[in-house]
Write an enzyme that holds these catalytic residues in place. Structure first.
Site, short mmCIF file in Angstrom:
data_model
loop_
_atom_site.label_atom_id
_atom_site.label_comp_id
_atom_site.label_asym_id
_atom_site.label_seq_id
_atom_site.Cartn_x
_atom_site.Cartn_y
_atom_site.Cartn_z
N GLN A 303 -0.06 2.89 -7.36
CA GLN A 303 0.34 1.75 -6.54
C GLN A 303 1.59 2.08 -5.73
OE1 GLN A 303 -0.93 -1.10 -5.76
NE2 GLN A 303 0.85 -2.00 -4.73
N GLU A 304 2.49 2.84 -6.31
CA GLU A 304 3.74 3.19 -5.64
C GLU A 304 3.55 4.23 -4.54
OE1 GLU A 304 6.70 2.04 -5.73
OE2 GLU A 304 6.74 0.75 -7.51
#
EC number: 4.2.2.n1
Length: 476
Positions: A303-304
């Protein structure tokens, strides 16, 4: 490899998502008193799974709570054949069926139905990239469903308004096999309940939801038609207790809340990344995750940064875990672009967030609060928790706090807080995305292990067959 894995094993792991009707079975003798609660079920991620992490599933958790309420042990009895499952209830081999079963007229006649667990829509399913159907009457002969399923019940109702509507029924395939055939373009359309489709889209992103054919279909537990009044009475009392406690809402959020937002392109990209990128960094996630499931850490990293060690944002955060300079210094990371350092530092920081959360937050939910804190800061999450409590909701329940977090973007609310404005809706999306990535990663990881076991067993069998043959040749 992943694509082939989906098609081969999807049936076995997720076979319980679409309930079917059953044929009449003779009623057996009254059930004897039991010292355990025997619950018949079907395998499925939202129903019942038994993995390395233990037993899980919406129906399992409710069944465990019901057994605790009755003060008896729980015995989950999974069936792979639905006909056998329903027959077992009629024959008093089990006390209850808890398997994501939809309420239909046929089932109402043959069983006692428990209270409603949740409601689903019956939707038309088609393949991404093909035209979306707009008129059910134009699809006659192109829809394929399981024989005796609740989908047949839906189509039969529609046929009253569209007499020309016809469909194909199959006896040798379940709903998940039909999903795979749709995704491969071998079938045009099928029908599914909305929750099952959303869950399967994490593994087969080619599936698309078309028109809603039936709304708000109730999902219930089944009890034997006779000699179950006492158990039904206890079930109703238990249900009212759990509803007041917010258990049903909590479990709905846990198993379905994060899958309602689906991104076709992103899901396909993530599945490819699991195969092509993750193997290079998996050992780091496993090494530094500690007691945290490494797949949650890996999902957060995707996600990052999409597992890109050189990732950079306009705000200056960098690396696999997108650390700021101050955070990197706090967790002892010298080079944010070093993948191992970044993963180690991100894992330390995430676990630090979890430890700083109040003890009132349960162990199972701490990770979601910690991830929200990782995204917008612990102070803003605490602001949201205080607002949640002031609104009469539970500040230690993620299902409630996620409703309030977006309010931190409105001056009416953030001016009441200590830390002020925050992009709360972004934090909710952030956590939901990680939960979806995690679910997909767990499924693929489990299936990979299953395939390895199957291949190892086949190799052993081949060797066992070859050894006698070689021995015979040597003797000559």
């Amino acid at each position: 490899m992943i694509k082939t894995l989906f098609i081969i094993l999807l049936c076995g792991i997720l076979s319980a998502c679409q309930p079917v009707d059953i044929q009449d079975v003779d009623i057996a003798a009254p059930a004897p008193k039991r010292t355990v609660l025997k619950v018949g079920t079907l395998y499925g991620p939202q129903i019942y799974l038994n993995s390395e992490q233990g037993e899980s599933g919406f129906d399992f958790e409710m069944a465990q709570r019901f057994a605790d309420y009755l003060a008896v042990p729980l015995e989950m009895i999974p069936y792979t054949n639905r006909k056998q499952l329903f027959a077992a209830l009629k024959e008093n081999k089990i006390d209850i069926i808890a398997a994501g079963i939809a309420k239909t007229p046929n089932r109402s006649q043959q069983f006692k139905l428990g209270p409603t667990l949740y409601k689903v829509n019956q939707v038309l399913v088609y393949k991404e990239g093909t035209p979306e159907p707009k008129d059910i009457s134009t699809l006659s002969g192109e829809i394929t469903v399981m024989a005796n399923s609740s989908s047949v019940n839906t189509l039969t109702k529609l046929q009253k308004d569209y007499p020309e509507l016809m469909w194909n029924q199959v006896n040798d395939k379940d709903n998940e096999e039909l999903f795979a055939l749709i995704a491969n373009g071998e079938l045009n359309y099928t029908i599914s309940d909305s929750n099952s489709l959303l869950i399967n889209q994490r593994f087969l992103p080619e599936l698309r939801a078309g028109m809603i054919l039936e709304e708000k279909v109730e999902v219930v537990w089944l009890l034997p038609p006779n000699n179950s009044d006492r158990l039904m009475s206890k079930l109703l009392a238990f249900w009212h207790k759990e509803r007041r406690a917010g258990t049903l809402e909590h479990l709905n959020e846990k198993y379905f809340g994060h899958v309602k937002r689906f991104d076709y392109v992103d899901t396909r990209a993530f599945i490819r990344a699991i195969d092509n990128i993750l193997p290079e960094y998996r050992s780091f996630f496993e090494e530094y995750s500690g007691e945290l499931d490494w797949r949650k850490l890996a999902a957060a990293s995707y996600q990052e940064s999409h597992w890109n060690p050189s990732a950079r944002s306009p705000t200056g955060v960098r690396g696999m875990m997108m650390l700021t300079q101050p955070t990197a210094a706090y967790v002892g990371v010298d080079d944010r672009l070093d993948a191992e350092q970044s993963i180690r530092g991100g894992a330390f920081y995430l676990k630090d967030m979890m430890e700083r959360l109040p003890d009132t937050i349960s162990e199972a939910q701490r990770i979601w609060f910690a991830l929200a804190s990782y995204n917008i800061g612990l102070g803003h999450v605490e602001d949201a928790r205080r607002l949640t409590e002031s609104m009469g909701m539970d500040p230690s329940a993620w299902r409630d706090v996620k409703k309030v977090l977006p309010l931190l973007q409105q001056s009416k609310y953030y001016k009441q807080t200590r830390y002020g404005y925050a992009r709360g809706s972004e934090a909710v999306h952030y956590v939901d995305s990680i939960r979806r990535y995690y679910d997909t990663l767990v499924w693929i990881d489990n299936q990979t292990k299953t395939m390895e076991i199957i291949e190892e067993k086949e190799q052993v069998e081949v060797i066992a067959e070859e050894v006698p043959a070689k021995s015979h040749v040597s003797a000559q």
